[in-house]
Design a protein around this motif. Structure first.
Motif, PDB file in Angstrom:
ATOM      1  N   VAL A  87       0.834  -1.199   0.000  1.00  0.00           N
ATOM      2  CA  VAL A  87       0.000   0.000   0.000  1.00  0.00           C
ATOM      3  C   VAL A  87       0.872   1.254   0.000  1.00  0.00           C
ATOM      4  CG1 VAL A  87      -1.978  -1.070   1.166  1.00  0.00           C
ATOM      5  CG2 VAL A  87      -0.161  -0.053   2.535  1.00  0.00           C
ATOM      6  N   THR A 141       1.812   7.670   3.413  1.00  0.00           N
ATOM      7  CA  THR A 141       2.391   8.995   3.611  1.00  0.00           C
ATOM      8  C   THR A 141       3.146   8.968   4.938  1.00  0.00           C
ATOM      9  OG1 THR A 141       0.557  10.013   2.424  1.00  0.00           O
ATOM     10  CG2 THR A 141       1.902  11.453   3.800  1.00  0.00           C
ATOM     11  N   GLU A 158      -0.650   8.358   7.034  1.00  0.00           N
ATOM     12  CA  GLU A 158      -1.838   8.053   6.225  1.00  0.00           C
ATOM     13  C   GLU A 158      -1.560   6.836   5.345  1.00  0.00           C
ATOM     14  OE1 GLU A 158      -4.904  10.713   3.665  1.00  0.00           O
ATOM     15  OE2 GLU A 158      -2.815  10.830   3.045  1.00  0.00           O
ATOM     16  N   GLU A 186      -3.169   4.496   2.023  1.00  0.00           N
ATOM     17  CA  GLU A 186      -4.142   4.385   0.934  1.00  0.00           C
ATOM     18  C   GLU A 186      -4.410   2.897   0.721  1.00  0.00           C
ATOM     19  OE1 GLU A 186      -4.482   5.172  -3.825  1.00  0.00           O
ATOM     20  OE2 GLU A 186      -3.157   6.464  -2.658  1.00  0.00           O
ATOM     21  N   ASP A 229      -8.199   2.500  -2.939  1.00  0.00           N
ATOM     22  CA  ASP A 229      -8.625   3.849  -3.349  1.00  0.00           C
ATOM     23  C   ASP A 229      -9.267   4.660  -2.226  1.00  0.00           C
ATOM     24  OD1 ASP A 229      -7.663   3.480  -5.955  1.00  0.00           O
ATOM     25  OD2 ASP A 229      -9.538   2.521  -6.571  1.00  0.00           O
ATOM     26  N   GLN A 230      -9.060   4.278  -0.987  1.00  0.00           N
ATOM     27  CA  GLN A 230      -9.526   5.064   0.150  1.00  0.00           C
ATOM     28  C   GLN A 230      -8.319   5.477   0.977  1.00  0.00           C
ATOM     29  OE1 GLN A 230     -12.307   2.623   2.307  1.00  0.00           O
ATOM     30  NE2 GLN A 230     -13.999   3.188   0.986  1.00  0.00           N
ATOM     31  N   HIS A 231      -8.398   6.645   1.585  1.00  0.00           N
ATOM     32  CA  HIS A 231      -7.320   7.155   2.424  1.00  0.00           C
ATOM     33  C   HIS A 231      -7.739   7.059   3.883  1.00  0.00           C
ATOM     34  CE1 HIS A 231      -4.850   8.915  -0.821  1.00  0.00           C
ATOM     35  NE2 HIS A 231      -6.013   8.879  -1.458  1.00  0.00           N
TER      36      HIS A 231
END
Length: 79
Positions: A8, A11, A24, A26, A29-31
């Motif tokens: 994945v 951040t 963070e 991802e 497609d979701q954070h």
């Protein structure tokens, strides 16, 4: 339930001493914001294999493991 290793995007913030802190993730497609890093240790992943730095994170009120291995991040995902 079968689990699989899923790489994945993460951040990361570095502090003044050079320590990494994921902030963070991802996933599909979701954070997801990491509310808090609870623990950091070197450990083997028993379910999907691999050895690396395991971050125990609180994400949306739930504890989850995030692994850093060979320069890549992964989570244990349901297959």
């Amino acid at each position: 339930m079968d689990r699989q290793k899923k790489y994945v995007p993460v951040t990361v913030r570095f502090d003044t001493e050079g320590k990494m802190r994921p902030i963070e993730i991802e996933f599909d497609d979701q954070h997801f914001i990491i509310d808090r890093v609870l623990d950091v240790c070197r450990a083997a992943c028993q379910t999907v294999g691999g050895v690396g730095t395991r971050y125990t994170c609180r994400i949306q009120g739930q504890e989850r493991y995030l692994w850093f291995e060979d320069g890549k991040w992964f989570v244990e995902a349901i297959a």
